[in-house]
Design a protein around this motif. Structure first.
Motif, PDB file in Angstrom:
ATOM      1  N   PRO A  58       0.811  -1.345  -0.117  1.00 36.42           N
ATOM      2  CA  PRO A  58       0.006   0.117  -0.020  1.00 36.42           C
ATOM      3  C   PRO A  58       0.706   1.163   0.131  1.00 36.42           C
ATOM      4  O   PRO A  58       0.181   2.436  -0.035  1.00 36.42           O
ATOM      5  CB  PRO A  58      -0.818  -0.243   1.164  1.00 36.42           C
ATOM      6  N   ILE A  59       2.189   1.253   0.121  1.00 39.73           N
ATOM      7  CA  ILE A  59       3.083   2.395   0.283  1.00 39.73           C
ATOM      8  C   ILE A  59       3.405   2.923  -1.294  1.00 39.73           C
ATOM      9  O   ILE A  59       3.891   3.781  -1.367  1.00 39.73           O
ATOM     10  CB  ILE A  59       4.254   1.994   1.088  1.00 39.73           C
ATOM     11  N   ALA A  60       3.135   2.042  -2.373  1.00 41.22           N
ATOM     12  CA  ALA A  60       3.672   2.423  -3.784  1.00 41.22           C
ATOM     13  C   ALA A  60       2.382   3.562  -4.317  1.00 41.22           C
ATOM     14  O   ALA A  60       1.166   3.589  -3.916  1.00 41.22           O
ATOM     15  CB  ALA A  60       3.678   1.222  -4.405  1.00 41.22           C
ATOM     16  N   ASP A  61       3.043   4.512  -5.042  1.00 47.17           N
ATOM     17  CA  ASP A  61       2.170   5.363  -5.687  1.00 47.17           C
ATOM     18  C   ASP A  61       1.716   5.108  -6.749  1.00 47.17           C
ATOM     19  O   ASP A  61       0.533   5.754  -7.307  1.00 47.17           O
ATOM     20  CB  ASP A  61       3.120   6.822  -5.521  1.00 47.17           C
ATOM     21  N   ARG A  62       2.220   4.229  -7.458  1.00 43.99           N
ATOM     22  CA  ARG A  62       1.398   3.532  -8.612  1.00 43.99           C
ATOM     23  C   ARG A  62       1.338   1.883  -8.623  1.00 43.99           C
ATOM     24  O   ARG A  62       2.119   1.242  -8.071  1.00 43.99           O
ATOM     25  CB  ARG A  62       2.154   3.875 -10.036  1.00 43.99           C
ATOM     26  N   HIS A  63       0.338   1.497  -9.305  1.00 38.94           N
ATOM     27  CA  HIS A  63       0.277  -0.171  -9.166  1.00 38.94           C
ATOM     28  C   HIS A  63       1.467  -0.696 -10.063  1.00 38.94           C
ATOM     29  O   HIS A  63       1.629  -0.313 -11.049  1.00 38.94           O
ATOM     30  CB  HIS A  63      -1.058  -0.526  -9.782  1.00 38.94           C
ATOM     31  N   ARG A  64       1.893  -1.492  -9.367  1.00 38.59           N
ATOM     32  CA  ARG A  64       3.171  -2.135 -10.137  1.00 38.59           C
ATOM     33  C   ARG A  64       2.812  -3.611 -10.831  1.00 38.59           C
ATOM     34  O   ARG A  64       3.687  -4.193 -11.355  1.00 38.59           O
ATOM     35  CB  ARG A  64       4.367  -2.363  -9.226  1.00 38.59           C
ATOM     36  N   LEU A  65       1.522  -3.834 -10.605  1.00 36.78           N
ATOM     37  CA  LEU A  65       1.054  -5.096 -11.218  1.00 36.78           C
ATOM     38  C   LEU A  65      -0.503  -4.791 -11.545  1.00 36.78           C
ATOM     39  O   LEU A  65      -1.097  -3.808 -11.147  1.00 36.78           O
ATOM     40  CB  LEU A  65       1.262  -6.363 -10.466  1.00 36.78           C
ATOM     41  N   SER A  66      -0.920  -5.980 -12.012  1.00 41.76           N
ATOM     42  CA  SER A  66      -2.550  -5.786 -12.264  1.00 41.76           C
ATOM     43  C   SER A  66      -3.030  -7.026 -11.480  1.00 41.76           C
ATOM     44  O   SER A  66      -2.743  -7.931 -11.054  1.00 41.76           O
ATOM     45  CB  SER A  66      -2.709  -6.109 -13.702  1.00 41.76           C
ATOM     46  N   ALA A  67      -4.417  -6.484 -11.021  1.00 40.50           N
ATOM     47  CA  ALA A  67      -5.255  -7.420 -10.377  1.00 40.50           C
ATOM     48  C   ALA A  67      -6.468  -7.760 -10.978  1.00 40.50           C
ATOM     49  O   ALA A  67      -7.324  -6.980 -11.384  1.00 40.50           O
ATOM     50  CB  ALA A  67      -5.366  -6.970  -9.147  1.00 40.50           C
ATOM     51  N   ASP A  68      -6.973  -9.143 -11.103  1.00 35.58           N
ATOM     52  CA  ASP A  68      -8.250  -9.595 -11.580  1.00 35.58           C
ATOM     53  C   ASP A  68      -9.014 -10.574 -10.817  1.00 35.58           C
ATOM     54  O   ASP A  68      -8.179 -11.203  -9.955  1.00 35.58           O
ATOM     55  CB  ASP A  68      -8.056 -10.233 -12.828  1.00 35.58           C
ATOM     56  N   ALA A  69     -10.126 -10.277 -10.429  1.00 40.08           N
ATOM     57  CA  ALA A  69     -11.034 -10.824  -9.582  1.00 40.08           C
ATOM     58  C   ALA A  69     -10.982 -12.353 -10.220  1.00 40.08           C
ATOM     59  O   ALA A  69     -11.463 -12.782 -11.401  1.00 40.08           O
ATOM     60  CB  ALA A  69     -12.431 -10.548  -9.444  1.00 40.08           C
ATOM     61  N   VAL A  70     -10.699 -13.555  -9.314  1.00 41.49           N
ATOM     62  CA  VAL A  70     -10.800 -15.166  -9.770  1.00 41.49           C
ATOM     63  C   VAL A  70     -12.267 -15.431  -9.011  1.00 41.49           C
ATOM     64  O   VAL A  70     -12.331 -15.579  -7.831  1.00 41.49           O
ATOM     65  CB  VAL A  70      -9.866 -15.864  -9.349  1.00 41.49           C
ATOM     66  N   GLY A  71     -13.410 -15.425  -9.779  1.00 41.56           N
ATOM     67  CA  GLY A  71     -14.666 -15.661  -9.024  1.00 41.56           C
ATOM     68  C   GLY A  71     -15.066 -14.163  -8.398  1.00 41.56           C
ATOM     69  O   GLY A  71     -14.413 -13.177  -8.553  1.00 41.56           O
ATOM     70  N   GLU A  72     -16.209 -14.138  -7.708  1.00 45.93           N
ATOM     71  CA  GLU A  72     -16.698 -12.807  -7.187  1.00 45.93           C
ATOM     72  C   GLU A  72     -15.864 -12.675  -5.857  1.00 45.93           C
ATOM     73  O   GLU A  72     -15.742 -13.675  -4.977  1.00 45.93           O
ATOM     74  CB  GLU A  72     -18.221 -12.908  -6.722  1.00 45.93           C
ATOM     75  N   VAL A  73     -15.581 -11.597  -5.675  1.00 47.75           N
ATOM     76  CA  VAL A  73     -14.648 -11.076  -4.368  1.00 47.75           C
ATOM     77  C   VAL A  73     -15.223  -9.761  -3.827  1.00 47.75           C
ATOM     78  O   VAL A  73     -16.068  -8.978  -4.164  1.00 47.75           O
ATOM     79  CB  VAL A  73     -13.051 -10.776  -4.877  1.00 47.75           C
TER      80      VAL A  73
END
Length: 209
Positions: A58-73
């Motif tokens: 949570p300390i990074a100012d930009r996302h360094r990777l991508s995140a997708d939901a596997v099923g509903e989250v």
């Protein structure tokens, strides 16, 4: 009190690499695929987040990777600046973040060793063992040997650095060896424990190359 509850449908992107990280996400329920898109068009899955994990640091100012939901989250969404102020004033939360960062580093180091020094069969078995152990830490002890696998075979292939066809063949071969039995939405560990015991309790059993 700081968090907003957010629900994301199956397959939806939560954030993409390079986007401004003005919001921070903690996973409350479900599984999230974290990955990087490589320059040659391929995808490298870095981890599968479970309940209790932050989606990236949570300390990074930009996302360094991508995140997708596997099923509903379901997610806890924080304003990044508010969360950073709270972290600075809370030694307990700072300690938890350090522990989380250490776990992420340990998993990343294990994955590097796995990608470079294991056969396809060994990669799949170690992945299943580690996944089973991660799930077990989140739930009450159970006698069930069913391990849910919400991710697709393609996700597992991209995590292990293998082709989809290789993962599919390896699953079929291990099922023939009675290491596990494929069931709807998961596997039944019919012989995995016996394999580990035969190797003296190690979680790194021996396989043919």
């Amino acid at each position: 009190e700081m968090a907003t509850q957010v629900y994301v449908g199956s397959g939806k992107t939560i954030f993409s690499e390079g986007e401004l990280a003005d919001r921070v996400f903690g996973l409350s329920h479900g599984v999230v695929r974290l990955y990087k898109q490589l320059t040659d068009g391929r995808r490298q899955v870095l981890s599968f987040a479970l309940a209790g994990d932050f989606l990236g640091m949570p300390i990074a100012d930009r996302h360094r990777l991508s995140a997708d939901a596997v099923g509903e989250v379901s997610l806890c969404q924080f304003a990044r600046n508010d969360l950073l102020e709270f972290i600075a004033s809370s030694p307990n939360l700072m300690r938890l973040l350090v522990e989380f960062a250490n776990r992420e580093l340990d998993m990343a180091q294990d994955q590097l060793l796995l990608l470079g020094n294991a056969s396809a069969e060994k990669k799949v078995v170690i992945f299943l063992m580690d996944w089973r152990n991660r799930l077990a830490r989140l739930s009450a002890p159970s006698s069930s040997k069913i391990v849910p696998l919400p991710m697709r075979r393609r996700d597992i292939a991209d995590f292990l650095g293998l082709k989809l066809e290789t993962v599919s063949r390896t699953f079929a071969r291990l099922e023939q060896k009675n290491v596990f039995r494929i069931v709807p939405k998961g596997i039944s560990l019919t012989g995995l424990e016996e394999m580990v015991v035969a190797e003296g309790g190690t979680r790194r059993p021996q396989f043919e190359a």
